[in-house]
Design an enzyme around this catalytic site. Structure first.
Site, PDB file in Angstrom:
ATOM      1  N   SER A  44      44.303  34.440  39.447  1.00 54.87           N
ATOM      2  CA  SER A  44      45.023  35.350  40.346  1.00 54.87           C
ATOM      3  C   SER A  44      44.709  35.152  41.825  1.00 54.87           C
ATOM      4  O   SER A  44      45.517  35.503  42.672  1.00 54.87           O
ATOM      5  CB  SER A  44      44.758  36.800  39.957  1.00 54.87           C
ATOM      6  OG  SER A  44      43.434  37.162  40.260  1.00 54.87           O
ATOM      7  N   LYS A  91      40.393  40.889  44.150  1.00 53.08           N
ATOM      8  CA  LYS A  91      41.727  40.924  44.764  1.00 53.08           C
ATOM      9  C   LYS A  91      41.606  41.066  46.279  1.00 53.08           C
ATOM     10  O   LYS A  91      40.561  41.421  46.812  1.00 53.08           O
ATOM     11  CB  LYS A  91      42.548  42.116  44.241  1.00 53.08           C
ATOM     12  CG  LYS A  91      42.731  42.160  42.749  1.00 53.08           C
ATOM     13  CD  LYS A  91      43.629  41.080  42.250  1.00 53.08           C
ATOM     14  CE  LYS A  91      43.757  41.170  40.724  1.00 53.08           C
ATOM     15  NZ  LYS A  91      44.272  39.987  40.135  1.00 53.08           N
TER      16      LYS A  91
END
Length: 145
Positions: A40, A83
């Site tokens: 990700s 993230k």
């Protein structure tokens, strides 16, 4: 003889407890080493990259847009995710996927952040589970090894 052995044992246990408390405080408040897994955050952070996370920023509310953070997963509290902070409370963010024709927007509520992976096509992030409470932030990535 027995008194000497008991004395050494209790001293050893005392030092073990002291060093354990110091290590806990260091990892909880200063930071630690984290191994990131998953695609990700590619190309910024590759699968199995080792990074250093500092935890002081979250305690002093110094997290800013663009920071890469380690967060308790909203879907699985036993795991952490890595993230990038896209929006802070009050910011207007795009809540749709890059491939969507019609774009939708929303505001980040008070006490929350909006997180997205750098690899937008292969990331489970705030576009899936919504804004993340600030309290779930564990630390900010400050160094990639």
């Amino acid at each position: 003889m027995l008194r000497n052995v008991l004395g050494k044992t209790f001293r050893f246990l005392g030092y073990t407890v002291q060093y354990g408390c110091i290590a806990h405080c260091a990892f909880e408040y200063l930071g630690g080493i984290v191994v990131c897994s998953g695609p990700s955050m590619e190309p910024t952070i590759q699968n199995s990259d080792i990074v250093f996370s500092e935890n002081l920023s979250r305690h002093f509310y110094c997290i800013r847009k663009g920071d890469i953070v380690i967060v308790k997963s909203p879907n699985d509290p036993k795991s952490n995710i890595c993230k990038r902070v896209i929006g802070l409370e009050g910011d207007k963010v795009c809540t749709s996927n890059p491939s969507d024709f019609l774009k939708s927007h929303s505001y980040v509520p008070k006490g929350h952040v909006w997180l997205e992976g750098d690899n937008l096509r292969n990331s489970t992030d705030s576009r899936c589970y919504g804004p993340v409470p600030y309290g779930l932030i564990r630390g900010r990535i400050c160094l990639k090894v």
